[in-house]
Motif scaffolding. Structure first.
Motif, mmCIF file in Angstrom:
data_model
loop_
_atom_site.group_PDB
_atom_site.id
_atom_site.type_symbol
_atom_site.label_atom_id
_atom_site.label_comp_id
_atom_site.label_asym_id
_atom_site.label_seq_id
_atom_site.Cartn_x
_atom_site.Cartn_y
_atom_site.Cartn_z
ATOM 1 N N SER A 88 96.626 -39.449 39.859
ATOM 2 C CA SER A 88 97.894 -40.089 39.507
ATOM 3 C C SER A 88 97.715 -41.078 38.355
ATOM 4 O O SER A 88 98.589 -41.193 37.501
ATOM 5 N N SER A 89 96.584 -41.770 38.304
ATOM 6 C CA SER A 89 96.353 -42.723 37.213
ATOM 7 C C SER A 89 96.204 -42.012 35.873
ATOM 8 O O SER A 89 96.734 -42.473 34.867
ATOM 9 N N TYR A 92 99.487 -41.085 34.597
ATOM 10 C CA TYR A 92 100.239 -42.221 34.055
ATOM 11 C C TYR A 92 99.677 -42.694 32.719
ATOM 12 O O TYR A 92 100.426 -42.948 31.786
ATOM 13 N N PHE A 93 98.354 -42.833 32.618
ATOM 14 C CA PHE A 93 97.750 -43.450 31.441
ATOM 15 C C PHE A 93 97.342 -42.475 30.345
ATOM 16 O O PHE A 93 97.315 -42.844 29.176
ATOM 17 N N GLU A 97 103.594 -36.514 29.375
ATOM 18 C CA GLU A 97 104.617 -36.711 30.406
ATOM 19 C C GLU A 97 104.797 -35.465 31.263
ATOM 20 O O GLU A 97 104.850 -34.349 30.767
ATOM 21 N N ARG A 100 99.771 -34.309 35.596
ATOM 22 C CA ARG A 100 98.879 -35.164 36.379
ATOM 23 C C ARG A 100 97.445 -34.751 36.076
ATOM 24 O O ARG A 100 97.211 -33.683 35.517
#
Length: 121
Positions: A88-89, A92-93, A97, A100
């Motif tokens: 998940s990180s 996000y980073f 978009e 995962r």
């Protein structure tokens, strides 16, 4: 009279909106690049604090990720938490978009730190 004021207000808003050129960039599909810059982040997950560190391994085309506990050391039975934090990180980073991180190979545990590799996808 109220109807006339409302109609005039609507026309004024529409005229004002059309009178200025827009600054809207529309990128169909948009740039879909992976952010490969190394990163260290504090993570709060399931009520606990962790440290996430990753670097991009260009030869493997994957991220080398390390997850460790900051309030308490991670344990050998916390593999699932390490995988969830990493995937998940990265989503996000680092990943474009809607993507995962997904695990590549098997996670390894050593001295309170989970090490794994992941790719965007």
């Amino acid at each position: 009279m109220n109807r006339n004021v409302l109609a005039l207000l609507c026309v004024s808003v529409l005229a004002a909106a059309c009178s200025k050129p827009g600054n809207v960039d529309i990128n169909s599909g948009g740039p879909r690049t992976v952010q490969t810059q190394s990163r260290s982040e504090p993570i709060f997950y399931n009520g606990k604090h962790y440290a996430l560190n990753y670097t991009y391994n260009d030869a493997m085309k994957a991220f080398d990720v390390k997850v460790s506990g900051t309030t308490a050391a991670m344990k050998p039975d916390s593999q699932k938490d390490a995988i969830n934090i990493a995937s998940s990180s990265l989503g996000y980073f680092a990943c474009p978009e809607g993507q995962r991180g997904r695990l590549v190979g098997s996670p390894k545990f050593n001295g309170g730190v989970w090490a794994l590799q992941a790719r965007c996808g």
